[in-house]
Design an enzyme around this catalytic site. Structure first.
Site, PDB file in Angstrom:
ATOM      1  N   ASP A  18       4.154   9.432  -1.374  1.00 52.63           N
ATOM      2  CA  ASP A  18       2.587   8.980  -0.750  1.00 52.63           C
ATOM      3  C   ASP A  18       2.502   7.756  -1.841  1.00 52.63           C
ATOM      4  OD1 ASP A  18       0.364   8.536   0.390  1.00 52.63           O
ATOM      5  OD2 ASP A  18       0.252  10.694   0.779  1.00 52.63           O
TER       6      ASP A  18
ATOM      7  N   HIS B  85       0.772  -1.193   0.098  1.00 53.45           N
ATOM      8  CA  HIS B  85       0.039   0.047  -0.163  1.00 53.45           C
ATOM      9  C   HIS B  85       0.655   1.270  -0.031  1.00 53.45           C
ATOM     10  CE1 HIS B  85      -4.160  -1.811   0.682  1.00 53.45           C
ATOM     11  NE2 HIS B  85      -3.360  -2.838   1.004  1.00 53.45           N
TER      12      HIS B  85
HETATM   13  P1  ADP Z   1      -2.506   7.328   4.493  1.00 51.94           P
HETATM   14  O1  ADP Z   1      -2.878   6.081   4.107  1.00 51.94           O
HETATM   15  O2  ADP Z   1      -0.909   7.465   4.399  1.00 51.94           O
HETATM   16  O3  ADP Z   1      -2.888   7.820   5.842  1.00 51.94           O
HETATM   17  P2  ADP Z   1      -4.380   8.280   2.559  1.00 51.94           P
HETATM   18  O4  ADP Z   1      -4.749   9.717   2.032  1.00 51.94           O
HETATM   19  O5  ADP Z   1      -4.378   7.276   1.400  1.00 51.94           O
HETATM   20  O6  ADP Z   1      -3.208   8.354   3.370  1.00 51.94           O
HETATM   21  O7  ADP Z   1      -5.527   7.731   3.515  1.00 51.94           O
HETATM   22  C1  ADP Z   1      -5.848   8.340   4.642  1.00 51.94           C
HETATM   23  C2  ADP Z   1      -7.262   7.894   5.135  1.00 51.94           C
HETATM   24  O8  ADP Z   1      -7.459   8.361   6.394  1.00 51.94           O
HETATM   25  C3  ADP Z   1      -8.230   8.623   4.288  1.00 51.94           C
HETATM   26  O9  ADP Z   1      -9.400   7.890   4.110  1.00 51.94           O
HETATM   27  C4  ADP Z   1      -8.941   9.789   5.156  1.00 51.94           C
HETATM   28  O10 ADP Z   1     -10.298  10.160   5.062  1.00 51.94           O
HETATM   29  C5  ADP Z   1      -8.477   9.386   6.487  1.00 51.94           C
HETATM   30  N1  ADP Z   1      -8.144  10.517   7.376  1.00 51.94           N
HETATM   31  C6  ADP Z   1      -7.127  11.185   7.481  1.00 51.94           C
HETATM   32  N2  ADP Z   1      -7.302  11.959   8.282  1.00 51.94           N
HETATM   33  C7  ADP Z   1      -8.176  11.944   9.036  1.00 51.94           C
HETATM   34  C8  ADP Z   1      -8.967  12.536  10.088  1.00 51.94           C
HETATM   35  N3  ADP Z   1      -8.558  13.657  10.647  1.00 51.94           N
HETATM   36  N4  ADP Z   1     -10.129  12.044  10.609  1.00 51.94           N
HETATM   37  C9  ADP Z   1     -11.002  11.157   9.758  1.00 51.94           C
HETATM   38  N5  ADP Z   1     -10.436  10.445   8.882  1.00 51.94           N
HETATM   39  C10 ADP Z   1      -8.951  10.817   8.451  1.00 51.94           C
END
Ligand code: ADP
Length: 457
Positions: A357, A153
């Protein structure tokens, strides 16, 4: 096809599944029948060499506990303080503590030992993420012959950075024990092929697969998506602006990330500061709402980011706030998904600027949440995996503060017809290549490989 076996670090055993990937895997398991293996989340002094069993709506969940030493060495140590920085181009942050790799290896061996008696030759085993890179090799050592796929991932490490991994000589063998090694992007596939090109004994065959010693396997990209339809419903459920204490003509720039050094948050705040410096006084005000819950606080590198970021936010706010306005609002906790979706929809700009990312699902969520008649603009880092599918965003270099400040200005001034055109192109990809499409494509590829393997024997 036979049963589907899923392995992920955490099994979603506490309540109904939520989040795009978890729901998609749950749906596949429900449809095919099978077993979901992973940790329970419980840390106990003396974990047994056996699984707990839970029932999961048409399939079984099998969970195991970790000891405090395993949580430290396997999860916080080798997975999150060695492999995570290595794969995110931050080999300088690798914490190479003696013994962590041995614990990581022993957790993978223990899991393989526990899984092997429960597996059947016609199972399709789908292993998720860097916590389990050696798991196929461990399962093969236990005599498992079933088709095994893996999905990484996060980004694939640069060949140069891999040289800094003490276990670099094992990496190729771990990969070759899978039948299918899935990556997020073409860029990642190119990085993985580069590693094999330089490796003695490895060969790329005419059909694209890689042979190494007595193994043959495929490396392919499967860009992950979101459950876009569900996200639209959530985005429409609340008026996002009603949640904010904003002036009627105040513009909203939104950032949503886990607090991680790969996300480029400090540069993002600086770029917003530069944008404010260049702002013409009579223009409507724009505020940055950054939602960034801390994660992995037990890992040293993460404790420092919060301080740095608060310092930068304080500096920008100190220079630009007035009695009725704070330009950067910074929220340190997770918010419910429907609130998040409504805030995306209310935003004029999605500001997504990671240094590195795997994919970045926030970019896709932002697009799915927009009102097509009056959409916001996505600013996206050239280093997010999502950029391969999202060329209609405003693409920026997250190391270039001036360029990001200029992109903010361009986004906020963008005429409606251009916003609509860009959004239409982005939304087409987000809705077509959603998470259901991703799981189906991966499973279809595993089924083809399994049929080809059966024909050879
Ligand atoms: P990573 O897997 O590196 O965290 P991604 O952008 O691929 O990055 O996925 C992050 C996920 O976590 C997304 O679905 C996003 O909506 C969720 N997310 C990130 N920050 C928050 C937050 N503060 N509250 C709720 N969900 C969050």
């Amino acid at each position: 096809m036979g049963r589907l076996i899923v392995v992920s670090n955490r099994v979603p055993s506490d309540g109904p599944p939520s989040g795009g990937l978890v729901v998609a895997l749950h749906d596949c398991l429900k449809h095919n029948g099978g077993v979901w293996f992973g940790t329970s989340g419980d840390i106990v002094e003396d974990p047994e060499d056996s699984f707990a069993e839970l029932s999961g709506d048409g399939y079984k969940m099998r969970t195991f506990d970790l000891s405090p030493a395993e949580q430290q060495g396997y999860y916080l140590g080798y997975a999150n303080s060695v492999l995570w920085p290595l794969c995110h181009r931050r080999a300088d942050l690798m914490a190479l503590n003696a013994g962590d790799y041995d614990v990581y290896d022993s957790v993978n061996r223990r899991l393989a030992r526990m899984m092997a008696p429960e597996l059947r030759p016609d199972d399709h085993i789908w292993i998720h993420d860097y916590h389990f890179l050696p798991l196929a090799a461990c399962l093969r050592a236990e005599g498992v012959t079933a088709t095994i796929g893996y999905f990484h991932h996060i980004p694939f490490p640069a060949t140069h950075d891999l040289m800094a991994l003490p276990q670099r000589d094992l990496f190729a063998g771990w990969m070759a024990s899978f039948d299918l090694f899935g990556l997020q992007t073409q860029r990642d596939v190119a990085a993985a092929l580069e590693m094999f090109r330089g490796l003695n004994g490895a060969e790329q065959l005419r059909d694209g697969s890689i042979s190494l010693n007595d193994r043959r396997f495929e490396i392919r990209s499967f860009p992950i998506g979101i459950d876009a339809d569900a996200f639209v419903k959530e985005a429409q459920s609340t008026d996002g602006r009603s949640l904010l204490n904003f002036a009627p003509d105040e513009r909203l720039v939104i950032g949503v990330d886990r607090l991680d050094y790969s996300k480029g948050l400090d540069n993002r705040f600086r770029a917003f500061g530069r944008f404010l410096e260049n702002r013409i006084v009579d223009e409507p005000r724009a505020s940055l709402l950054q939602i960034a819950p801390p994660t992995r606080e037990d890992v040293d590198a993460y404790q420092q980011i919060r301080d740095a970021l608060e310092g930068t936010a304080g500096k920008v706010n100190g220079e630009h706030s007035d009695l009725g306005w704070t330009p950067i609002r910074y929220i340190h906790h997770a918010v419910p998904r429907d609130t998040l979706a409504a805030l995306y929809r209310a935003a004029d700009v999605g500001f997504v600027t990671p240094f590195c990312d795997g994919m970045n699902l926030v970019a896709k969520e932002f697009v799915a949440a927009q009102d097509p008649a009056d959409p916001g603009v996505l600013i996206l880092s050239q280093f997010a995996g999502a950029v391969e599918q999202m060329a209609s965003a405003l693409i920026v270099n997250p190391y270039d503060i001036g360029e990001m400040a200029q992109a903010l200005k361009q986004a906020l001034a963008m005429p409606l017809h251009e916003r609509q055109d860009r959004h239409e192109a982005l939304a087409r990809g987000v809705f077509r290549n959603d998470v259901a499409h991703w799981t189906q494509t991966y499973l279809d590829t595993m089924a083809r490989i399994s049929t080809e393997r059966a024909a050879l024997t």
